[in-house]
Design an enzyme around this catalytic site. Structure first.
Site, PDB file in Angstrom:
ATOM      1  N   ASP A 300       3.434   3.297  -6.686  1.00 40.40           N
ATOM      2  CA  ASP A 300       3.178   2.001  -7.394  1.00 40.40           C
ATOM      3  C   ASP A 300       4.345   1.222  -7.454  1.00 40.40           C
ATOM      4  O   ASP A 300       5.290   1.948  -7.158  1.00 40.40           O
ATOM      5  CB  ASP A 300       2.568   2.501  -8.985  1.00 40.40           C
ATOM      6  CG  ASP A 300       1.852   1.166  -9.377  1.00 40.40           C
ATOM      7  OD1 ASP A 300       2.066  -0.015  -9.139  1.00 40.40           O
ATOM      8  OD2 ASP A 300       0.639   1.554 -10.189  1.00 40.40           O
ATOM      9  N   HIS A 301       4.463   0.073  -7.935  1.00 45.51           N
ATOM     10  CA  HIS A 301       5.573  -0.588  -8.077  1.00 45.51           C
ATOM     11  C   HIS A 301       6.341  -0.584  -9.309  1.00 45.51           C
ATOM     12  O   HIS A 301       5.453  -1.089 -10.435  1.00 45.51           O
ATOM     13  CB  HIS A 301       5.161  -2.083  -7.752  1.00 45.51           C
ATOM     14  CG  HIS A 301       4.668  -2.392  -6.239  1.00 45.51           C
ATOM     15  ND1 HIS A 301       3.532  -3.047  -6.238  1.00 45.51           N
ATOM     16  CD2 HIS A 301       5.197  -2.054  -5.122  1.00 45.51           C
ATOM     17  CE1 HIS A 301       3.399  -3.370  -4.811  1.00 45.51           C
ATOM     18  NE2 HIS A 301       4.346  -2.409  -4.096  1.00 45.51           N
ATOM     19  N   GLN A 458       0.172  -1.510 -11.867  1.00 42.66           N
ATOM     20  CA  GLN A 458      -1.114  -1.293 -11.558  1.00 42.66           C
ATOM     21  C   GLN A 458      -1.608  -1.191 -10.029  1.00 42.66           C
ATOM     22  O   GLN A 458      -2.694  -1.839 -10.011  1.00 42.66           O
ATOM     23  CB  GLN A 458      -2.176  -1.904 -12.480  1.00 42.66           C
ATOM     24  CG  GLN A 458      -1.738  -1.974 -14.050  1.00 42.66           C
ATOM     25  CD  GLN A 458      -2.097  -0.615 -14.422  1.00 42.66           C
ATOM     26  OE1 GLN A 458      -3.235  -0.125 -14.528  1.00 42.66           O
ATOM     27  NE2 GLN A 458      -1.120   0.293 -15.058  1.00 42.66           N
ATOM     28  N   HIS A 459      -0.648  -0.760  -9.220  1.00 44.92           N
ATOM     29  CA  HIS A 459      -0.871  -1.118  -7.819  1.00 44.92           C
ATOM     30  C   HIS A 459      -0.851   0.405  -7.066  1.00 44.92           C
ATOM     31  O   HIS A 459      -0.263   0.750  -6.170  1.00 44.92           O
ATOM     32  CB  HIS A 459       0.235  -2.047  -7.201  1.00 44.92           C
ATOM     33  CG  HIS A 459       0.172  -3.174  -7.754  1.00 44.92           C
ATOM     34  ND1 HIS A 459       1.309  -4.054  -7.693  1.00 44.92           N
ATOM     35  CD2 HIS A 459      -0.899  -4.129  -8.365  1.00 44.92           C
ATOM     36  CE1 HIS A 459       1.145  -5.311  -8.167  1.00 44.92           C
ATOM     37  NE2 HIS A 459      -0.057  -5.237  -8.636  1.00 44.92           N
ATOM     38  N   GLY A 460      -1.863   1.137  -7.821  1.00 46.82           N
ATOM     39  CA  GLY A 460      -1.408   2.741  -7.204  1.00 46.82           C
ATOM     40  C   GLY A 460      -2.244   2.601  -5.767  1.00 46.82           C
ATOM     41  O   GLY A 460      -3.096   2.191  -5.596  1.00 46.82           O
TER      42      GLY A 460
END
Length: 520
Positions: A300-301, A458-460
């Protein structure tokens, strides 16, 4: 005796699954789309989720009920306790609850995928599907954009930006970052307005864009509140799924099984099916069908923020004002030019949400690690499909990631001295961020602060990584088929070899579009 046999069962009606299911049905396939959350028509979405500002519904328990996996938690770093990990539930998936950001990854990301063994995923091969999915209001006439797709792409004009948006844009340009009007253009870098998937300032999810117009197709059936337990096999061939609907167990059968349940739940289904790390499966009493690194490789970021106390003229005029409109994609090493960092504006910070009744106004600048090496895990602790897995993101666990994040936050602090930023402040930034400023010049202390405070975006991605079968880190091949199995695909962000240098929603939709053609 077996029940009806479908051509395709798709598990998960989110960004990839909805696009894949609809396009497959339009090609004549008989498709059963299963969704663990509820199935609802577009008109029945809670009105708060249409807001340009996702903080509005996320702070409303009535809105989150049934739309968010409220029992799913994750540790962001090894130094943090578990906290809610927001993933969408119900048709539309996370496209129904995210920040509505419609950024494409740089096309170089996909050439890197192809070079790493993901045949058919080069920039040239994926670009037509990015164009196919979109209706870009401003740049649709360019040969690398589209105007006929179901997903509207809109950019808020500057006169409607928030004060923090304008301050970040002007401060970053004064610091030497170029203006890039279309962040989705090839090779774009610098200061850009966010493209967003909305129409008339209202969210457009994949439920709206894809499913709503396809519900009359006679060969597409959508079944909500159907929690898939595991995949069913005959030998090495996937033939169906076992599910729970209204507390009743049932089986459904198809020629092809597609898992599109997302970065957390696609690997969970595979693990319960006996596909995953041997030691983990044996500890749960699950028969091992294949020892594959399912659930490993999560990315994720990582994002760090600086809270900005705003003056009276800089606050949001309404809670439904857009929370962010500007980003700055840039490189920690200009000679590399790899866009590994991103600045973002936030017209309303978490502090401002928490103090909404006090009259206090806060915004924030953020920096996130756009390209990351650190990887985490999704691990089952129970074979019960109603139990959530343990999610450990392990962000900033790699030394290089911490070094780039230190550079990013220090560069962000540098923007505070720009006139445009000073003009929106109504108090002391140092007082609001005292702990950060106390460690800013000490690498070890700053690392400890970042490990204790960073959030994710929230970029899994990457829990069922794509690549060649001889690569021990991968789960699926270039056609998204699980290694060693027939008729079993994973089609969602979990197959990304690594988290792309962008928000993940548009790339996930692209994967659904592309794979519908590839499996046709």
């Amino acid at each position: 005796m077996k029940e009806e046999i479908w051509d395709i069962i798709v598990v998960g009606a989110g960004s990839a699954g909805a696009a894949f299911a609809v396009r497959s049905a339009q090609q004549g396939k008989r498709v059963l789309l299963l969704e663990a959350g509820r199935d609802y028509r577009s008109a029945d979405m809670h009105e708060a989720w249409r807001s340009p500002n996702p903080a509005v519904p996320l702070m409303d328990p009535d809105a989150t009920e049934g739309m968010v996996w409220t029992d799913l938690n994750a540790t962001r770093t090894d130094a943090q306790p578990p906290a809610p990990y927001w993933r969408g539930k119900g048709v539309g998936g996370s496209s129904s609850i995210n920040g509505q950001i419609a950024i494409r990854p740089p096309l170089d990301d996909f050439d890197e995928w192809a070079n790493a063994g993901c045949d058919g995923w080069s920039a040239e091969e994926v670009l037509p599907y990015f164009s196919k999915l979109e209706d870009d209001a401003e740049f649709g006439g360019a040969d690398y954009h589209g105007t006929t797709g179901p997903t509207p792409i809109f950019r808020t004009p500057r006169e409607r930006w928030g004060a923090v948006d304008a301050a970040l844009a002007d401060s970053a340009q004064a610091a030497g970052h170029p203006w890039a009007p279309d962040v989705n253009a090839p090779q774009a870098t610098g200061v850009s307005p966010y493209p967003i998937n909305s129409r008339d300032s209202r969210r457009v999810s994949v439920n709206d864009a894809y499913l709503e117009g396809a519900r009359e197709l006679p060969n597409l059936t959508i079944l909500g509140e159907a929690v898939v337990d595991r995949v069913l096999f005959e030998g090495s061939r996937a033939v169906g799924v076992s599910l729970i609907s209204e507390d009743v167990a049932a089986n459904r059968y198809a020629d092809t099984i597609v898992l599109s349940a997302g970065v957390i739940h696609s690997p969970s289904i595979l693990l319960r099916s006996g596909i995953g790390p041997r030691q983990q499966l044996e500890s749960l009493g699950v028969d091992v069908l294949a020892d594959l690194p399912v659930g490993q490789g999560l990315q994720d970021h990582a994002m760090a923020t600086i809270t900005l106390p705003l003056n009276a003229s800089a606050g949001l005029s309404s809670p439904n004002d857009r929370h962010t409109n500007v980003c700055v994609r840039w490189s920690s090493d200009p000679e590399e030019g790899d866009n590994d960092l991103m600045f973002v504006s936030m017209n309303q910070s978490v502090i401002s949400m928490a103090t909404a009744n006090t009259g206090a106004e806060f915004g924030a600048y953020g920096v996130w690690l756009n390209q990351t090496d650190s990887r985490g895990t999704v691990t089952l602790t129970s074979a019960d499909p109603r139990e959530q897995p343990v999610v450990a993101e392990r962000m900033l666990s790699e030394v290089g990631d911490r070094a780039r994040m230190r550079h990013g936050i220090r560069s962000l602090v540098g923007l505070l001295d720009q006139d445009a930023t000073r003009s929106i402040l109504g108090g002391s930034v140092h007082d609001c961020n005292a702990e950060l400023f106390s460690v800013l010049d000490d690498d070890d202390a700053l690392d400890a602060h970042l490990l204790a405070t960073v959030a994710d975006a929230q970029h899994g991605t990457s829990t069922c990584r794509m690549g060649s079968a001889d690569d021990p880190t991968t789960v699926v091949d270039s056609d998204c088929r699980v290694h060693g199995f027939e008729s079993l695909h994973v089609i969602d962000a979990s197959i990304f070899p690594s988290v792309p240098r962008a928000n993940t929603n548009l790339a996930s939709i692209m994967v659904g579009e592309l794979m519908a053609d590839r499996t046709h």
